[in-house]
Design an enzyme around this catalytic site. Structure first.
Site, PDB file in Angstrom:
ATOM      1  N   HIS A 401      34.255  73.078  15.118  1.00 41.88           N
ATOM      2  CA  HIS A 401      34.113  73.199  13.642  1.00 41.88           C
ATOM      3  C   HIS A 401      34.699  73.371  12.335  1.00 41.88           C
ATOM      4  O   HIS A 401      34.117  73.306  11.539  1.00 41.88           O
ATOM      5  CB  HIS A 401      33.539  74.596  13.670  1.00 41.88           C
ATOM      6  CG  HIS A 401      31.458  74.980  13.351  1.00 41.88           C
ATOM      7  ND1 HIS A 401      30.808  73.983  12.288  1.00 41.88           N
ATOM      8  CD2 HIS A 401      30.928  75.569  14.157  1.00 41.88           C
ATOM      9  CE1 HIS A 401      30.003  74.392  12.467  1.00 41.88           C
ATOM     10  NE2 HIS A 401      29.747  74.932  13.496  1.00 41.88           N
ATOM     11  N   ASP A 405      30.371  69.268  11.684  1.00 40.87           N
ATOM     12  CA  ASP A 405      29.191  70.269  11.824  1.00 40.87           C
ATOM     13  C   ASP A 405      28.304  69.854  12.604  1.00 40.87           C
ATOM     14  O   ASP A 405      28.001  68.102  13.505  1.00 40.87           O
ATOM     15  CB  ASP A 405      28.862  70.410  10.509  1.00 40.87           C
ATOM     16  CG  ASP A 405      29.907  70.629   9.451  1.00 40.87           C
ATOM     17  OD1 ASP A 405      30.243  71.996   9.528  1.00 40.87           O
ATOM     18  OD2 ASP A 405      30.373  70.265   8.353  1.00 40.87           O
TER      19      ASP A 405
END
Length: 431
Positions: A401, A405
């Site tokens: 992350h 995304d």
């Protein structure tokens, strides 16, 4: 005559240690330059260590089964003076570097103190063990050359429980020692003390298993994992592949697997969404140009991740051939270091074990791993409201992350889904 050292080489990216699985020489043997000296096993590859010199084997420093850090001496060899000067090559640089370390340590000593270089210069393996078990190395009497502390000295103390600890618990090692420490998240986690009961069986942890554990722990500690999944209707793919697998095997000599189609689909989608083919590099993100797909191949006690280079440029047949060849190399112990290097994205065939949903740990330092689950027949509501039995498969993506995304990964997975669902005899060539 000169005595030269052969050290544990680095046999792959991120490899920090290797295990001597078999000696190919004995003290007194005469060897030529490039002759194999030992078989070494790492989490990445099994390989032979060649001699850097022509001469006579003097001492084997390690035993079979010993795990040594990259750069640690594994044996010494007696070389004729003139030959040593010609063949040493980079050896002098290594000697100068060690001399520089010794000088640093001497300069950092208090005035009037006596520094024993053999004892104050610790190998990464010794430092790692001492930190894991809070061992004060200044209180340890080494049995190595010149009183140097060896890995075996510490392992003996740990096994017997006779560990010397200074009164100043928690004192940090000298700065120059920290610089040589192998930085591993596993080093910060003490081994649990588990009582043994009747019938319990202790299994020694191999170098390969230790390395796998360290890499997985590093990935989970450093990478903020997120996870997403899509359902894919693979009915057309199943019909296409099953209709030609026998003819393909007879003609080509290897299997046309479902996995080859998924690897090809992932490579194609990576070309369209290059953000997923990236790596975190501290202050920047590196978007890789080449699309090199790592595939997980398991043995009875280890997991290897060889790489299909430039997968986007290969046909389905070409990918199927590489999958077959790499898997064969892993299981026969013939995988080479170059077979493991350069991976930019991993596709894992978890479906081969019957799994239908899983959350993969990212293959550090890559940014994502795709788990291809088992293809199963399920009743599905079609667009016309009718219910039909279809071949369905889940595709599970774990992502870093920091780099990725949900939006871009969702689009990437949707593209892989679209490619798989449109595979058919009419639209797709395997050649």
């Amino acid at each position: 005559m000169a005595i030269e050292q052969i050290k544990m080489p680095q046999l792959g990216e991120s490899v920090t240690e290797g295990t001597i699985s078999k000696w190919l020489v004995s003290p007194g043997d005469k060897v030529n330059k490039y002759d194999p000296l030992a078989e070494v096993m790492t989490d990445k590859v099994n390989a032979e260590v060649p001699s850097s010199f022509s001469g006579t084997i003097k001492d084997l420093i390690a035993n079979e089964g010993d795990t040594l850090s990259v750069g640690e001496v594994i044996l010494t060899i007696e070389v004729a003076g003139t030959a040593a000067a010609e063949e040493a090559g980079g050896t002098k640089a290594g000697e100068n570097e060690e001399a520089g370390i010794q000088q640093t340590e001497a300069n950092s000593a208090t005035p009037g103190s006596v520094v024993n270089p053999a004892k104050s210069r610790y190998s990464p393996a010794v430092l790692k063990l001492s930190q894991e078990h809070s061992i004060d190395l200044s209180l340890v009497k080494g049995t190595g050359a010149g009183g140097r502390i060896t890995r075996k000295d510490l392992q003996r103390m740990i096994e017997t429980g006779n560990i010397p600890v200074s009164a100043q618990a928690g004192v940090k090692p000298e700065p120059q020692q920290l610089e040589k420490t192998v930085k591993s998240p596993a080093a910060a986690v003490p081994a649990p003390s588990i009582p043994l009961h009747a019938g319990d069986h202790e299994i020694p942890v191999t170098g390969v298993r230790k390395a796998i554990a360290a890499n997985m722990l590093r990935s989970k500690h450093e990478i903020p994992h997120a996870w997403t999944m899509v359902e894919v209707d693979a009915t057309s793919l199943v019909e296409y592949r099953n209709g030609m697998k026998d003819e393909f095997k007879q003609r080509e000599g290897f299997n046309l697997t479902f996995f080859a189609f998924f690897v090809k689909a992932a490579a194609q989608a990576l070309k369209e969404y290059p953000e997923v083919n990236s790596m975190w590099a501290g202050e920047k993100i590196i978007r890789k140009k080449d699309i090199n797909i790592s595939i997980a191949v398991a043995t009875d006690d280890a997991l290897f991740v060889p790489v299909i280079k430039h997968a986007d440029e290969k046909t389905i047949k070409g990918i199927a051939r590489e999958i077959s060849e790499l898997a064969s190399k892993v299981r026969s112990g013939k995988l080479q270091a170059e077979d493991m290097q350069g991976g930019t994205f991993t596709v894992n065939n978890t479906g081969s074990f019957g799994s239908v949903q899983s959350m993969g740990i990212i293959n550090y330092p890559q940014a994502a791993i795709l788990q291809v689950e088992s293809i199963v027949k399920r009743p599905v509501v079609m667009n016309n409201g009718m219910i039909a039995v279809r071949d369905m498969v889940n595709l599970c993506l774990s992502l870093d992350h920091r780099v990725l995304d949900g939006l871009i990964c969702g689009r990437f997975l949707q593209r892989v889904k679209e490619i798989i669902e449109t595979i058919s005899k009419e639209t797709t060539s395997i050649y």
